[in-house]
Design a protein around this motif. Structure first.
Motif, PDB file in Angstrom:
ATOM      1  N   ALA A   1      19.710  67.539  18.692  1.00 46.43           N
ATOM      2  CA  ALA A   1      18.502  67.715  19.263  1.00 46.43           C
ATOM      3  C   ALA A   1      17.506  66.627  19.400  1.00 46.43           C
ATOM      4  CB  ALA A   1      17.547  68.793  18.745  1.00 46.43           C
ATOM      5  N   ARG A   2      17.437  65.806  18.265  1.00 44.67           N
ATOM      6  CA  ARG A   2      16.732  64.531  18.125  1.00 44.67           C
ATOM      7  C   ARG A   2      17.273  63.583  19.215  1.00 44.67           C
ATOM      8  NH1 ARG A   2      16.397  65.087  13.197  1.00 44.67           N
ATOM      9  NH2 ARG A   2      18.320  63.950  12.576  1.00 44.67           N
ATOM     10  N   ARG A   3      18.516  63.299  19.198  1.00 46.54           N
ATOM     11  CA  ARG A   3      19.131  62.329  19.839  1.00 46.54           C
ATOM     12  C   ARG A   3      19.197  62.603  21.440  1.00 46.54           C
ATOM     13  NH1 ARG A   3      24.234  59.288  19.384  1.00 46.54           N
ATOM     14  NH2 ARG A   3      23.321  58.780  17.172  1.00 46.54           N
ATOM     15  N   TYR A   4      19.325  63.880  21.720  1.00 43.17           N
ATOM     16  CA  TYR A   4      19.153  64.162  23.336  1.00 43.17           C
ATOM     17  C   TYR A   4      17.604  63.974  23.751  1.00 43.17           C
ATOM     18  CZ  TYR A   4      23.973  66.133  23.043  1.00 43.17           C
ATOM     19  OH  TYR A   4      25.334  66.083  23.008  1.00 43.17           O
ATOM     20  N   GLU A   5      16.603  64.474  22.842  1.00 45.51           N
ATOM     21  CA  GLU A   5      15.094  64.154  23.245  1.00 45.51           C
ATOM     22  C   GLU A   5      14.990  62.832  23.609  1.00 45.51           C
ATOM     23  OE1 GLU A   5      13.310  66.227  20.026  1.00 45.51           O
ATOM     24  OE2 GLU A   5      13.466  68.099  21.075  1.00 45.51           O
TER      25      GLU A   5
END
Length: 196
Positions: A33-37
């Motif tokens: 989630a962190r990377r995609y955001e």
């Protein structure tokens, strides 16, 4: 059904598996989630927004008076907006096609649901301290199993790079609590399994 110490031990073993599974999976989903955001905002969103502003300025009527109107400057002014509009279109298309914002939300939701289940499993000792609670413990384990299956059924797949980030996080003790040995099972599980 006969509820006894062996049955309680089997429930405890299943809780131990749920603890490990939910811990690893929630960290993987949070990493994804962190990377995609970040990619959605910093690689696609911010450049598209900035370039759109630059493009609007370049095609405005004021550009002709600010930039040189003769020679190479004039040719540059005519070609830069075309190039920028292509880049903005490409970034906008990738944003829509990849849908990283939605994917990040789905990973974050899965991580939050797994974290709630993980906390239930960690609080096992409080709810079911010994084999006298076996019947209720077995029902709780069955409920946890169903929740885990539902969460995993709705969750997107965790990418390989997120698993690597998860492994590093666990090695650093990211889910250990003060007073616990790193990597140890919660107290009651360790006692029941003869580790204390």
């Amino acid at each position: 059904m006969k509820y006894d110490e062996n049955h309680f031990r089997a429930a405890v073993d299943e809780i131990k598996r749920h603890l490990e599974d939910t811990e690893i999976s929630k960290l993987g989903h949070w990493a994804a989630a962190r990377r995609y955001e970040r990619v959605h905002k910093l690689v696609l969103g911010v450049p598209a927004t900035v370039l759109s502003i630059v493009l609007a300025w370049l095609v405005s009527s004021q550009t002709r008076t600010v930039l040189p109107a003769a020679g190479a400057g004039s040719e540059l002014v005519r070609n830069i907006p075309v190039f920028i509009s292509l880049v903005v279109s490409l970034l906008s298309g990738m944003t829509a096609f990849l849908n990283l914002s939605d994917l990040a939300i789905r990973h974050r939701t899965a991580a939050e649901n797994l974290n709630a289940l993980w906390r239930n499993c960690r609080n096992w000792e409080t709810d079911f301290p010994d084999a006298s609670f076996c019947e209720a413990a077995v029902k709780a384990v069955q409920g946890y199993r169903a929740r885990l299956n539902d969460i995993n059924g709705d969750a997107p797949q965790i990418p390989k790079w997120a698993w690597k980030a998860t492994r590093r996080q666990r090695e650093e003790g990211s889910v250990s609590y003060k007073g616990e040995q790193r990597g140890s099972a919660p107290g009651f599980i360790a006692r029941l399994l003869g580790r204390k």
